[in-house]
Design a protein around this motif. Structure first.
Motif, PDB file in Angstrom:
ATOM      1  N   UNK A  68       1.354   6.827  -7.066  1.00  0.00           N
ATOM      2  CA  UNK A  68       1.717   5.398  -6.494  1.00  0.00           C
ATOM      3  C   UNK A  68       0.766   4.608  -7.289  1.00  0.00           C
ATOM      4  N   UNK A  69       1.262   3.302  -6.871  1.00  0.00           N
ATOM      5  CA  UNK A  69       0.542   2.176  -7.558  1.00  0.00           C
ATOM      6  C   UNK A  69      -0.443   1.619  -6.814  1.00  0.00           C
ATOM      7  N   UNK A  70      -1.811   2.275  -7.152  1.00  0.00           N
ATOM      8  CA  UNK A  70      -2.756   2.126  -6.187  1.00  0.00           C
ATOM      9  C   UNK A  70      -3.340   0.712  -5.798  1.00  0.00           C
ATOM     10  N   UNK A  71      -3.849   0.501  -4.744  1.00  0.00           N
ATOM     11  CA  UNK A  71      -4.430  -0.799  -4.414  1.00  0.00           C
ATOM     12  C   UNK A  71      -5.922  -1.017  -4.688  1.00  0.00           C
ATOM     13  N   UNK A  72      -6.421  -1.613  -5.267  1.00  0.00           N
ATOM     14  CA  UNK A  72      -7.730  -1.748  -5.893  1.00  0.00           C
ATOM     15  C   UNK A  72      -8.637  -1.947  -4.726  1.00  0.00           C
ATOM     16  N   UNK A  73      -8.333  -1.504  -3.424  1.00  0.00           N
ATOM     17  CA  UNK A  73      -9.107  -1.876  -2.331  1.00  0.00           C
ATOM     18  C   UNK A  73      -9.314  -0.488  -1.435  1.00  0.00           C
ATOM     19  N   UNK A  74     -10.787  -0.338  -1.321  1.00  0.00           N
ATOM     20  CA  UNK A  74     -11.133   0.721  -0.363  1.00  0.00           C
ATOM     21  C   UNK A  74     -11.279   0.325   0.960  1.00  0.00           C
ATOM     22  N   UNK A  75     -10.513   0.985   1.725  1.00  0.00           N
ATOM     23  CA  UNK A  75      -9.997   0.447   3.062  1.00  0.00           C
ATOM     24  C   UNK A  75     -11.098   1.141   4.200  1.00  0.00           C
ATOM     25  N   UNK A 106     -13.587  -4.080   3.890  1.00  0.00           N
ATOM     26  CA  UNK A 106     -13.000  -3.741   2.575  1.00  0.00           C
ATOM     27  C   UNK A 106     -13.941  -3.535   1.419  1.00  0.00           C
ATOM     28  N   UNK A 107     -13.753  -2.873   0.540  1.00  0.00           N
ATOM     29  CA  UNK A 107     -14.500  -2.814  -0.647  1.00  0.00           C
ATOM     30  C   UNK A 107     -13.420  -2.980  -1.803  1.00  0.00           C
ATOM     31  N   UNK A 108     -14.025  -3.577  -2.918  1.00  0.00           N
ATOM     32  CA  UNK A 108     -13.172  -3.396  -4.305  1.00  0.00           C
ATOM     33  C   UNK A 108     -13.591  -2.219  -5.036  1.00  0.00           C
ATOM     34  N   UNK A 109     -12.580  -1.629  -5.245  1.00  0.00           N
ATOM     35  CA  UNK A 109     -12.534  -0.222  -6.008  1.00  0.00           C
ATOM     36  C   UNK A 109     -13.112  -0.504  -7.263  1.00  0.00           C
ATOM     37  N   UNK A 148     -14.876  -9.625   1.250  1.00  0.00           N
ATOM     38  CA  UNK A 148     -14.569 -10.110   2.477  1.00  0.00           C
ATOM     39  C   UNK A 148     -13.036  -9.816   2.599  1.00  0.00           C
ATOM     40  N   UNK A 149     -12.599  -9.953   3.717  1.00  0.00           N
ATOM     41  CA  UNK A 149     -10.971  -9.875   3.937  1.00  0.00           C
ATOM     42  C   UNK A 149     -10.546 -10.934   3.028  1.00  0.00           C
ATOM     43  N   UNK A 150     -10.931 -12.117   3.219  1.00  0.00           N
ATOM     44  CA  UNK A 150     -10.248 -13.255   2.207  1.00  0.00           C
ATOM     45  C   UNK A 150     -10.222 -12.897   0.580  1.00  0.00           C
ATOM     46  N   UNK A 167      -7.040 -10.417  -3.940  1.00  0.00           N
ATOM     47  CA  UNK A 167      -6.674  -9.423  -4.754  1.00  0.00           C
ATOM     48  C   UNK A 167      -5.108  -8.792  -4.597  1.00  0.00           C
ATOM     49  N   UNK A 168      -4.723  -8.605  -3.600  1.00  0.00           N
ATOM     50  CA  UNK A 168      -3.633  -8.049  -3.295  1.00  0.00           C
ATOM     51  C   UNK A 168      -2.277  -8.798  -2.296  1.00  0.00           C
ATOM     52  N   UNK A 169      -2.802 -10.211  -2.109  1.00  0.00           N
ATOM     53  CA  UNK A 169      -1.718 -11.114  -1.316  1.00  0.00           C
ATOM     54  C   UNK A 169      -2.024 -10.749   0.039  1.00  0.00           C
ATOM     55  N   UNK A 170      -1.714 -12.018   0.978  1.00  0.00           N
ATOM     56  CA  UNK A 170      -1.916 -11.803   2.214  1.00  0.00           C
ATOM     57  C   UNK A 170      -0.901 -10.719   2.868  1.00  0.00           C
ATOM     58  N   UNK A 171       0.121 -10.384   2.562  1.00  0.00           N
ATOM     59  CA  UNK A 171       1.089  -9.627   3.336  1.00  0.00           C
ATOM     60  C   UNK A 171       0.329  -8.087   3.174  1.00  0.00           C
ATOM     61  N   UNK A 172       0.190  -7.890   1.862  1.00  0.00           N
ATOM     62  CA  UNK A 172      -0.499  -6.263   1.507  1.00  0.00           C
ATOM     63  C   UNK A 172      -1.932  -6.190   2.414  1.00  0.00           C
ATOM     64  N   UNK A 173      -2.742  -7.337   2.147  1.00  0.00           N
ATOM     65  CA  UNK A 173      -4.083  -6.883   2.725  1.00  0.00           C
ATOM     66  C   UNK A 173      -3.967  -7.151   4.214  1.00  0.00           C
ATOM     67  N   UNK A 174      -3.216  -7.741   4.950  1.00  0.00           N
ATOM     68  CA  UNK A 174      -2.968  -7.502   6.277  1.00  0.00           C
ATOM     69  C   UNK A 174      -2.633  -6.288   6.383  1.00  0.00           C
ATOM     70  N   UNK A 175      -1.498  -5.809   5.740  1.00  0.00           N
ATOM     71  CA  UNK A 175      -1.006  -4.332   6.153  1.00  0.00           C
ATOM     72  C   UNK A 175      -1.891  -3.241   5.982  1.00  0.00           C
TER      73      UNK A 175
END
Ligand code: ATP
Ligand code: MG
Length: 307
Positions: free
Chosen positions: A116-123, A165-168, A179-181, A186-194
């Motif tokens: 996958x194209x990994x998101x650089x966010x550890x959720x 969240x944490x930045x990977x 922060x969530x903001x 980093x990934x845009x509002x839609x993806x961050x919310x999802x």
């Protein structure tokens, strides 16, 4: 170091080693590795070109960011089994490719995943106040900047699970709480919310399953990626293992004794290391009884959850 932790790569037919984290080794299809090598590009860059990855869980154990000696027998297989079991329970797309064959040598401790194209966010989701969260709360009344009610104690259940969240960070650097903001940047509002909504939903569902088996899921970390073709948000990496999650025994927690916050994973290793090492230089070798106790904890968790 671009390929991560030094490991003795296995010779697995059809696959070539591309990257190693502290605990897992990633392989890509051999033809993709060959093409990458032929161009003189770093092997780790083959990951971005592969459509499948073989993720092999080793028996390595890490604590305080150090990989320790010796390994914990069967750990890789146990964590792989647990991760597969959770993936199968969760009603969200995951990265496992059920049609692909896992090489026989590593069949019990590896999965073939869609790359996958990994998101650089550890959720990260936290249901309880503990560890670094407790330390921050004690000082500032917040966890990762989120204000919490006053008067909570170490190990208390939070009014509701929180998403922190944490930045990977690239290999070898510490992941950084954000922060969530910042995740929106980093990934845009839609993806961050999802990512947030999926993480909280999975956490809540998994907590119910764990509790029905006398186990508390205190906190965990998910990683997601996008399917390169469809863009679908997909749960990746390992999920709800004792390496990525803090599990407690519900009866011990309720009893309130000294072991009430002893996690079902590396607590034995961490405690022994804290008592026998000052954090300078190379950590000491784990004694045989610590290794056996740790292995027993991993076995117990999986029996409790999946029985
Ligand atoms: P560590 O966990 O030791 O801090 P790490 O997370 O970099 O380091 P591992 O967890 O050992 O290393 O390796 C797994 C790597 O594979 C991670 O970088 C993870 O983001 C990545 N990964 C997981 N699933 C997928 C996937 N489906 N496609 C591509 N990369 C993935
Ligand atoms: Mg990892």
């Amino acid at each position: 170091m671009s390929t991560g932790h030094a490991v003795d790569a296995l010779h697995l037919s059809g696959w070539a080693h591309a990257y190693s984290g502290k605990v897992r080794d990633l392989y890509v299809p051999a033809d993709v590795a060959e093409a990458t090598d032929a161009e003189g590009a770093p092997r780790a860059s083959a990951l971005a070109r592969a459509d499948r990855v073989l993720m092999v869980a080793s028996n390595r154990v890490s604590a305080f960011d150090h990989v320790l000696e010796p390994e914990i027998p069967a750990k890789g297989a146990l964590l792989t089994q647990l991760s597969r079991w959770w993936f199968a329970q969760l009603p969200i797309a995951n990265h496992i490719d059920p049609t692909a064959e896992v090489p026989a040598e590593v069949a019990d401790r590896a999965v073939v995943a869609r790359r996958l194209d990994m998101y650089p966010v550890e959720c990260v989701v936290r249901g309880y106040l503990v560890g670094s969260g407790w330390a921050e709360y004690r000082e500032h009344g917040t966890v990762c900047g989120i204000a919490l009610p006053a008067g909570l104690a170490n190990g208390d259940r939070l009014p509701e699970p929180i998403y922190t969240p944490a930045w990977k960070a690239p290999y070898g650097e510490h992941d950084e709480n954000i922060t969530f903001e910042r995740s929106v940047e980093l990934v845009g509002a839609d993806v961050a919310t999802a990512l947030r909504d999926a993480s909280l939903a999975i956490f809540t569902q998994a907590s119910v399953v764990a509790e029905s088996r006398g186990v508390i899921l205190a906190d965990t970390k998910f990683e997601f990626g996008a399917d390169p073709e469809t863009g679908e948000l997909t749960l990746a990496d390992e999920v709800l293992t004792s390496d990525s999650s803090r599990y407690w025994d519900a009866a011990a927690y309720a009893a309130g004794g000294p072991d009430r916050l002893a996690s079902f994973d590396k607590q034995i290793v961490r405690d022994w290391l804290s008592a026998n090492w000052d954090g300078q230089g190379v950590p000491p070798r784990l004694p045989a009884e610590i290794v056996e106790q740790t292995a027993a904890r991993y076995r117990e968790l999986i029996e409790r959850l999946t029985a």
